[in-house]
Design an enzyme around this catalytic site. Structure first.
Site, PDB file in Angstrom:
ATOM      1  N   GLU A 197     -59.219-139.494  27.418  1.00  0.00           N
ATOM      2  CA  GLU A 197     -59.346-139.727  28.858  1.00  0.00           C
ATOM      3  C   GLU A 197     -60.597-140.559  29.140  1.00  0.00           C
ATOM      4  O   GLU A 197     -61.675-140.262  28.634  1.00  0.00           O
ATOM      5  CB  GLU A 197     -59.419-138.382  29.594  1.00  0.00           C
ATOM      6  CG  GLU A 197     -59.836-138.436  31.050  1.00  0.00           C
ATOM      7  CD  GLU A 197     -58.960-139.318  31.916  1.00  0.00           C
ATOM      8  OE1 GLU A 197     -59.515-140.110  32.689  1.00  0.00           O
ATOM      9  OE2 GLU A 197     -57.714-139.211  31.802  1.00  0.00           O
ATOM     10  N   HIS A 219     -41.668-132.041  45.184  1.00  0.00           N
ATOM     11  CA  HIS A 219     -40.572-132.619  45.962  1.00  0.00           C
ATOM     12  C   HIS A 219     -39.220-132.005  45.611  1.00  0.00           C
ATOM     13  O   HIS A 219     -39.006-131.520  44.495  1.00  0.00           O
ATOM     14  CB  HIS A 219     -40.523-134.132  45.754  1.00  0.00           C
ATOM     15  CG  HIS A 219     -41.610-134.860  46.471  1.00  0.00           C
ATOM     16  ND1 HIS A 219     -41.599-135.032  47.838  1.00  0.00           N
ATOM     17  CD2 HIS A 219     -42.755-135.437  46.028  1.00  0.00           C
ATOM     18  CE1 HIS A 219     -42.686-135.703  48.203  1.00  0.00           C
ATOM     19  NE2 HIS A 219     -43.404-135.954  47.128  1.00  0.00           N
ATOM     20  N   VAL A 251     -59.875-146.250  26.262  1.00  0.00           N
ATOM     21  CA  VAL A 251     -59.254-146.987  25.164  1.00  0.00           C
ATOM     22  C   VAL A 251     -59.439-148.484  25.400  1.00  0.00           C
ATOM     23  O   VAL A 251     -59.178-148.996  26.501  1.00  0.00           O
ATOM     24  CB  VAL A 251     -57.760-146.641  25.061  1.00  0.00           C
ATOM     25  CG1 VAL A 251     -57.051-147.562  24.068  1.00  0.00           C
ATOM     26  CG2 VAL A 251     -57.582-145.180  24.639  1.00  0.00           C
ATOM     27  N   ARG A 281     -51.586-144.404  44.041  1.00  0.00           N
ATOM     28  CA  ARG A 281     -50.389-144.145  43.245  1.00  0.00           C
ATOM     29  C   ARG A 281     -50.091-145.342  42.355  1.00  0.00           C
ATOM     30  O   ARG A 281     -50.196-146.482  42.800  1.00  0.00           O
ATOM     31  CB  ARG A 281     -49.189-143.922  44.176  1.00  0.00           C
ATOM     32  CG  ARG A 281     -49.209-142.611  44.913  1.00  0.00           C
ATOM     33  CD  ARG A 281     -48.284-142.645  46.113  1.00  0.00           C
ATOM     34  NE  ARG A 281     -48.947-143.227  47.265  1.00  0.00           N
ATOM     35  CZ  ARG A 281     -48.371-143.430  48.448  1.00  0.00           C
ATOM     36  NH1 ARG A 281     -47.120-143.110  48.620  1.00  0.00           N
ATOM     37  NH2 ARG A 281     -49.056-143.957  49.445  1.00  0.00           N
TER      38      ARG A 281
END
Length: 326
Positions: A31, A49, A172, A312
């Site tokens: 991460e 949802h 990365v 998003r």
């Protein structure tokens, strides 16, 4: 040498790590941030949802409902916080009632068994504070809300308990294929080797993919801003309240959080760069749009405590990308 190296400790990477950690595999989670759940997974609507909003010929349409059905058991196992309080998509005109029928039909095709279109009388029975202007709604009984960052933390903690290794602050920067394994380098100097690499890097998904493979998709940030209100204000709503969806989003929603705050948002603006700032004009638009869904005394700006922006990952495929790279 790891069996599996997962790039990204958001909800996707965390879920994959937790699932794979039940097997005898050596797993690494890499991460870039200083903790898990620091990207899209911490700043979102926290809605589990229903599974009716996407068509069956899209992957996201086929897997939303099976995923939603797992949340009650997941919460029993991990205790991250999940409330199955239901959702309502509101219609304010005869034309929007036709949109409800389209959503209902997609839900049935996606094999939902807990949706129905309800009239004004039933709507006000289950949601007393809904706007008087709403004429009908699509009700999904099994939708709900969770605590999204606590969910990711619980998933990763479980994976680590099962033997997975977590590397934070490890962006990365290079991936090479050597014989039958991958060599993954990070900016903080790590050189990790793995038989399989899983790219769950969210907004950087295309960037990471291009390090190793020909990539025919792009991912850009789609920002959404939110307003959150004092704890206790969420009790004014029983269900998650949606308006009829647009091409980009499921509309401005009004909901309670798992921790019982009232939450309004998000809008949906396609961005060129990552920008987590909030904007007065956008927040005012969200506030005014959300007022259309509820009675006048539900939203009190004096109880407003915080605004935030979530980003998003929006892909050029308009669908989830779950496949082996070339």
């Amino acid at each position: 040498m790891y069996d599996v190296l997962i790039i990204g400790a958001g909800v996707s990477g965390a879920s994959i790590a937790r699932r794979l950690s039940r097997y005898k595999l050596d797993i690494a989670i890499v991460e870039k941030a200083n903790d898990v759940s620091m990207g899209a997974s911490k700043a979102n609507s926290a809605i589990v949802h229903g599974g009716y909003a996407e068509p069956h010929d899209e992957l996201r349409g086929r897997i939303c409902y099976p995923g939603r059905k797992q949340f009650k058991e997941l919460d029993e196992q991990l205790h991250f916080g999940f409330l199955e309080n239901g959702s309502l998509v509101l219609a304010f005109s005869e034309e929007e009632k036709k949109e409800l029928q389209k959503l209902y039909d997609m839900g049935i095709e996606n094999e939902l068994d807990d949706i129905e279109i309800i009239d004004q009388e039933k709507l006000r029975e289950i949601e007393p504070n809904v706007s008087d202007d709403a004429v009908a709604a699509l009700w999904c009984k099994g939708a709900g809300v969770c605590s999204p960052y606590e969910y990711v933390i619980a998933l990763v903690e479980n994976a680590v308990t099962n033997g997975a290794e977590l590397f934070l602050n490890s962006r990365v920067c290079d991936i090479k294929k050597e014989d039958d394994y991958f060599k993954v380098n990070t900016e903080d100097g790590k050189e990790l080797e793995a038989r399989f690499v899983i790219n769950a890097s969210g907004l950087k998904g295309a960037t990471v993919s291009k390090m190793i493979a020909e990539t025919d998709f792009d991912i850009h940030p789609r920002s959404g801003e939110y307003l959150i209100f004092q704890k206790g204000t969420g009790a004014r709503l029983n269900n998650v309240l949606f308006q009829c969806p647009t091409e980009k989003s499921k509309g401005i929603l009004a909901t309670r959080t798992f921790h019982n705050n009232l939450l309004l948002g998000p809008d949906a603006i396609d961005e060129e760069e990552i920008d987590l700032s909030t904007h007065e004009d956008r927040l005012m638009y969200i506030y005014k749009e959300a007022q259309k869904s509820v009675k006048d005394d539900v939203i009190n700006l004096k109880e407003f405590i915080r605004s935030f922006t979530g980003l998003r990952p929006a892909s050029s495929t308009h669908d989830f990308i779950i496949e082996e790279s070339n």
